[in-house]
Write an enzyme that holds these catalytic residues in place. Structure first.
Site, PDB file in Angstrom:
ATOM      1  CE1 TYR A   1      39.694  39.851  42.641  1.00 40.95           C
ATOM      2  CE2 TYR A   1      39.928  39.634  45.685  1.00 40.95           C
ATOM      3  CZ  TYR A   1      40.296  39.645  43.501  1.00 40.95           C
ATOM      4  OH  TYR A   1      41.774  39.318  43.120  1.00 40.95           O
ATOM      5  CB  CYS A   2      34.219  37.505  40.653  1.00 41.09           C
ATOM      6  SG  CYS A   2      32.584  38.214  41.781  1.00 41.09           S
ATOM      7  CE  LYS A   3      34.158  41.954  33.594  1.00 44.37           C
ATOM      8  NZ  LYS A   3      33.825  41.775  32.476  1.00 44.37           N
TER       9      LYS A   3
ATOM     10  CB  ILE B   1      37.917  43.747  40.362  1.00 43.26           C
ATOM     11  CG1 ILE B   1      39.595  43.867  41.266  1.00 43.26           C
ATOM     12  CG2 ILE B   1      37.625  43.116  39.216  1.00 43.26           C
ATOM     13  CD1 ILE B   1      40.886  42.605  40.999  1.00 43.26           C
TER      14      ILE B   1
END
Length: 102
Positions: A65-67, A94
């Site tokens: 995951y990332c932003k 996220i």
């Protein structure tokens, strides 16, 4: 194979899969400001140089995951090219995640 999953599927994966690696590919400053519990941080820009650190997970499930889901897509593609076979990309990152953040 990369599976793009939503928040609900990610929560289920986190709660039900014991040997899951949760990989945060955001910058360290982003990681420090809030992360999914038990995740490790390897920024996407450093990932190709840190692959040795992940070799034991080549066959194990990895939630990336990332932003917002863009960097994690790039990371999943790189990992797949390097032989990782059980990848889950958190679509929406996220920002869309409703589980616990620490």
């Amino acid at each position: 194979m990369i599976k793009s999953i939503n928040n609900i599927s990610a929560l289920k994966l986190i709660n039900e899969v014991d040997n899951l690696l949760i990989l945060d590919v955001r910058r360290f400053s982003e990681f420090k400001s809030g992360k999914i519990p038990n995740s490790i941080n390897i920024p996407v820009d450093d990932l190709e140089f840190e692959l040795d650190e992940l070799n034991e997970f080549k066959e194990k499930p990895i939630l990336v995951y990332c932003k917002s889901g863009i960097r994690s897509t790039v990371a999943c593609t790189l990992l797949e090219e390097e032989g990782f076979s059980n990848l889950y990309n958190l679509r929406g990152g996220i920002l869309d995640y409703t589980g616990n953040i620490e």
